[in-house]
Design a protein around this motif. Structure first.
Motif, PDB file in Angstrom:
ATOM      1  N   UNK A  40       0.847  -1.186   0.000  1.00 20.22           N
ATOM      2  CA  UNK A  40       0.000   0.000   0.000  1.00 20.22           C
ATOM      3  C   UNK A  40       0.885   1.239   0.000  1.00 20.22           C
ATOM      4  N   UNK A  41       0.870   1.961  -1.105  1.00 20.02           N
ATOM      5  CA  UNK A  41       1.634   3.192  -1.222  1.00 20.02           C
ATOM      6  C   UNK A  41       0.875   4.325  -0.529  1.00 20.02           C
ATOM      7  N   UNK A  42       1.524   5.500  -0.342  1.00 18.84           N
ATOM      8  CA  UNK A  42       0.888   6.555   0.463  1.00 18.84           C
ATOM      9  C   UNK A  42      -0.538   6.899   0.076  1.00 18.84           C
ATOM     10  N   UNK A  66      -2.736   4.977  -1.343  1.00 18.06           N
ATOM     11  CA  UNK A  66      -3.572   3.851  -0.916  1.00 18.06           C
ATOM     12  C   UNK A  66      -3.860   3.931   0.578  1.00 18.06           C
ATOM     13  N   UNK A  67      -2.827   4.220   1.357  1.00 14.85           N
ATOM     14  CA  UNK A  67      -2.989   4.263   2.814  1.00 14.85           C
ATOM     15  C   UNK A  67      -3.946   5.383   3.209  1.00 14.85           C
ATOM     16  N   UNK A  68      -3.834   6.535   2.542  1.00 14.98           N
ATOM     17  CA  UNK A  68      -4.741   7.639   2.864  1.00 14.98           C
ATOM     18  C   UNK A  68      -6.182   7.272   2.552  1.00 14.98           C
ATOM     19  N   UNK A  69      -6.396   6.608   1.435  1.00 21.07           N
ATOM     20  CA  UNK A  69      -7.756   6.186   1.080  1.00 21.07           C
ATOM     21  C   UNK A  69      -8.301   5.173   2.084  1.00 21.07           C
ATOM     22  N   UNK A  70      -7.468   4.243   2.469  1.00 17.74           N
ATOM     23  CA  UNK A  70      -7.902   3.231   3.429  1.00 17.74           C
ATOM     24  C   UNK A  70      -8.230   3.876   4.783  1.00 17.74           C
ATOM     25  N   UNK A  71      -7.369   4.799   5.203  1.00 20.02           N
ATOM     26  CA  UNK A  71      -7.610   5.474   6.479  1.00 20.02           C
ATOM     27  C   UNK A  71      -8.898   6.294   6.433  1.00 20.02           C
ATOM     28  N   UNK A  72      -9.179   6.900   5.291  1.00 15.47           N
ATOM     29  CA  UNK A  72     -10.417   7.673   5.119  1.00 15.47           C
ATOM     30  C   UNK A  72     -11.639   6.786   5.321  1.00 15.47           C
ATOM     31  N   UNK A  73     -11.658   5.635   4.640  1.00 15.79           N
ATOM     32  CA  UNK A  73     -12.810   4.731   4.728  1.00 15.79           C
ATOM     33  C   UNK A  73     -12.930   4.143   6.133  1.00 15.79           C
ATOM     34  N   UNK A  74     -11.816   3.673   6.684  1.00 17.53           N
ATOM     35  CA  UNK A  74     -11.840   3.080   8.026  1.00 17.53           C
ATOM     36  C   UNK A  74     -12.299   4.108   9.052  1.00 17.53           C
ATOM     37  N   UNK A  75     -11.829   5.352   8.922  1.00 15.51           N
ATOM     38  CA  UNK A  75     -12.210   6.385   9.876  1.00 15.51           C
ATOM     39  C   UNK A  75     -13.703   6.642   9.885  1.00 15.51           C
ATOM     40  N   UNK A  76     -14.310   6.720   8.698  1.00 25.89           N
ATOM     41  CA  UNK A  76     -15.763   6.949   8.621  1.00 25.89           C
ATOM     42  C   UNK A  76     -16.522   5.773   9.210  1.00 25.89           C
ATOM     43  N   UNK A  77     -16.127   4.549   8.848  1.00 34.08           N
ATOM     44  CA  UNK A  77     -16.832   3.368   9.350  1.00 34.08           C
ATOM     45  C   UNK A  77     -16.724   3.278  10.868  1.00 34.08           C
ATOM     46  N   UNK A  78     -15.526   3.492  11.407  1.00 35.59           N
ATOM     47  CA  UNK A  78     -15.339   3.415  12.858  1.00 35.59           C
ATOM     48  C   UNK A  78     -16.170   4.475  13.579  1.00 35.59           C
ATOM     49  N   UNK A  79     -16.207   5.701  13.039  1.00 31.28           N
ATOM     50  CA  UNK A  79     -16.996   6.759  13.683  1.00 31.28           C
ATOM     51  C   UNK A  79     -18.479   6.417  13.696  1.00 31.28           C
ATOM     52  N   UNK A  80     -18.976   5.863  12.602  1.00 38.67           N
ATOM     53  CA  UNK A  80     -20.389   5.465  12.564  1.00 38.67           C
ATOM     54  C   UNK A  80     -20.657   4.356  13.576  1.00 38.67           C
ATOM     55  N   UNK A 115      -9.452  16.135  -1.359  1.00 43.63           N
ATOM     56  CA  UNK A 115      -8.501  16.455  -0.292  1.00 43.63           C
ATOM     57  C   UNK A 115      -7.570  15.290   0.027  1.00 43.63           C
ATOM     58  N   UNK A 116      -7.985  14.053  -0.305  1.00 38.41           N
ATOM     59  CA  UNK A 116      -7.134  12.895  -0.012  1.00 38.41           C
ATOM     60  C   UNK A 116      -5.886  12.886  -0.888  1.00 38.41           C
ATOM     61  N   UNK A 117      -5.952  13.587  -2.016  1.00 40.57           N
ATOM     62  CA  UNK A 117      -4.797  13.624  -2.912  1.00 40.57           C
ATOM     63  C   UNK A 117      -3.851  14.758  -2.530  1.00 40.57           C
ATOM     64  N   UNK A 118      -3.965  15.211  -1.305  1.00 39.88           N
ATOM     65  CA  UNK A 118      -3.167  16.358  -0.881  1.00 39.88           C
ATOM     66  C   UNK A 118      -1.673  16.025  -0.884  1.00 39.88           C
ATOM     67  N   UNK A 119      -0.886  17.094  -0.834  1.00 40.28           N
ATOM     68  CA  UNK A 119       0.561  16.923  -0.881  1.00 40.28           C
ATOM     69  C   UNK A 119       1.081  16.326   0.423  1.00 40.28           C
ATOM     70  N   UNK A 120       2.357  15.977   0.393  1.00 42.47           N
ATOM     71  CA  UNK A 120       2.967  15.370   1.577  1.00 42.47           C
ATOM     72  C   UNK A 120       3.184  16.383   2.685  1.00 42.47           C
ATOM     73  N   UNK A 121       3.187  17.700   2.331  1.00 41.55           N
ATOM     74  CA  UNK A 121       3.456  18.733   3.324  1.00 41.55           C
ATOM     75  C   UNK A 121       2.820  20.044   2.879  1.00 41.55           C
ATOM     76  N   UNK A 122       2.631  20.936   3.825  1.00 37.75           N
ATOM     77  CA  UNK A 122       2.126  22.274   3.517  1.00 37.75           C
ATOM     78  C   UNK A 122       3.243  23.189   3.042  1.00 37.75           C
TER      79      UNK A 122
END
Length: 449
Positions: free
Chosen positions: A13-15, A17-31, A344-351
């Motif tokens: 899982x490249x960066x 992929x990991x951001x997408x997975x974290x996005x989905x897991x975060x929503x499911x866990x919050x629900x 927003x998930x495709x955001x850069x590695x840093x500000x």
């Protein structure tokens, strides 16, 4: 040269992929947590005897077994296995920690499982399940709330076209009997029925005959699986098929009616479809069973059901239980193909990236980065004193919107020059004020889209 690809059915899982997975897991866990489910984790490895005999013959063949270690390895025997799902380990946990847990226990668990299956689209040998289970009650309110929680999670992820297929294992048994399938063939017939969406009616009919079901019975079964639009209409049709001397079948229909009624007013309302063909292949189900379907996926996004006898295999006394599992990998596949992920998930590695003109100034660069990080910014420090053009080009290639230029003059004056790569402008700030200015510039970037 050694092979570099992961084992078949496994993935890196490249960066992104990991951001997408974290996005989905975060929503499911919050629900799940909004519904009062508590987090639980179990080991990746279970005793082999814990898993065997819980999933049916086909499931047993897909368990990843672990050879005995040391001097016993040559025997080819296994005593451990990677977990096949999260439900059987939960049953073991309930039995082992029974005195520490409340009588009515609701848990969610999001962890990987492993199956020695043939990889395909959306099907892997290592994949995550997002489970919710409620133990300690036989009330149909449990199933209704599970359907509601799963519907909430999918809606918040952006799905609008999913259907919750609903059936009952006892109703299936009653239909099988009404169609002339003898009780001793019910289990093997259900394995074939569970493949209806994969191999179609003709394929199921052929497999039923291979499994010993008579030709007349297989035709009657396929007629029974004709669907009616509304849950009420389908339950009425199925009830008319059953024998008047079948109170268990009538009870199953009444149970499904209650689940549908209790789900009214939730996001599951209007999405539930009673489907007599839904079988769910796992052998531990005892009551209502559910599955999530979307039009552009041959399999399901998840499923579950009631399993009132499973905990008793470990505890010695039955504990009512019901659960639902969303398949993270399939959700990700469909969301990716539909472009459902927020930009927003495709955001850069840093500000901001701190660039330096001289290696001797690296300490000052790290110090500035620390100050900016303490003010809530994501900061990347370029580690080498390359040409400034090269450093800026690197920041641009990584999508970093701002570069903090820190030369000798800036260090001496306590300032920093911030370059906006999109606007191609640059402004010098006091280092103490740079964090606020960069945050304001970031907000302006978001407003401009």
């Amino acid at each position: 040269m050694a092979r570099t690809e992961p084992a078949r059915g496994m993935r890196d899982f490249l960066p992104e992929d990991v951001r997408r997975r974290a996005h989905v897991i975060g929503i499911i866990a919050r629900v799940y947590e909004r519904y009062g489910f508590e987090p639980l984790e179990t080991p990746a490895v279970e005793n082999l005897e814990t898993l065997l005999g819980k999933y049916g013959d086909e499931g047993n063949q897909l368990i990843f077994k672990i050879l005995k270690r040391g001097e016993h390895e040559a025997s080819g025997q296994a005593d451990l296995a990677l977990r096949y799902d999260l439900t059987v380990p939960l049953a073991r946990v309930i039995a082992h920690h029974n005195s520490k847990l409340p009588k009515f226990f609701k848990r969610y668990q999001i962890q990987p499982v492993w199956r020695a299956d043939r990889p395909a689209r959306g099907r892997f040998r290592e994949f995550y399940q997002c489970d919710v289970d409620a133990l300690g009650s036989t009330s149909p309110a449990v199933e209704a709330e599970l359907c509601a929680a799963v519907a909430d999670a999918l809606v918040e992820l952006g799905f609008s076209d999913f259907v919750i297929r609903l059936n009952h294992r006892q109703l299936l048994a009653s239909i099988l009997s009404a169609c002339g399938v003898p009780p001793e063939l019910h289990g093997t017939a259900l394995v074939a029925v569970d493949k209806l969406d994969k191999i179609g009616p003709d394929g199921v009919a052929a497999e039923l005959r291979e499994r010993g079901v008579a030709a007349g019975a297989d035709a009657a079964l396929l007629r029974a699986f004709k669907s009616v639009e509304t849950p009420e209409g389908e339950l009425a049709r199925l009830g008319a098929m059953l024998s008047p001397d079948d109170p268990a079948g009538a009870g199953a229909i009444d149970n499904l009616r209650q689940i549908v009624a209790l789900a009214a007013g939730t996001r599951a309302d209007g999405r539930i479809r009673v489907d007599a063909a839904l079988a769910r292949g796992l052998s531990y189900y005892t009551g209502a069973i559910m599955e999530i379907a979307v039009p552009d996926l041959a399999g399901s996004l998840g499923g579950g059901g009631r399993y009132d006898n499973l905990v008793g295999m470990f505890l010695g006394q039955d504990v009512p239980a019901c659960g639902f599992s969303l398949g993270l990998e399939r959700i990700l596949v469909v969301m990716g193909e539909r472009n459902m992920f927020p930009p927003a998930l495709a955001r850069s590695v840093a500000d901001v990236m701190v660039a330096v003109f001289d290696a001797a100034d690296m300490g000052a660069a790290i110090g500035l980065a620390g100050r900016l990080r303490s003010e809530g910014l994501r900061v990347l420090v370029y580690p080498d004193a390359d040409k400034i053009g090269k450093q800026i080009k690197y920041a641009d290639s990584r999508g970093v919107p701002f570069v903090a230029l820190l030369g000798g003059n800036e260090i001496a004056a306590g300032t920093v020059t911030v370059k906006d790569l999109k606007a191609q402008t640059q402004t010098t700030y006091e280092q103490t004020a740079a964090g606020v200015q960069i945050r304001q510039a970031l907000e302006a970037l978001k407003d401009r889209g």
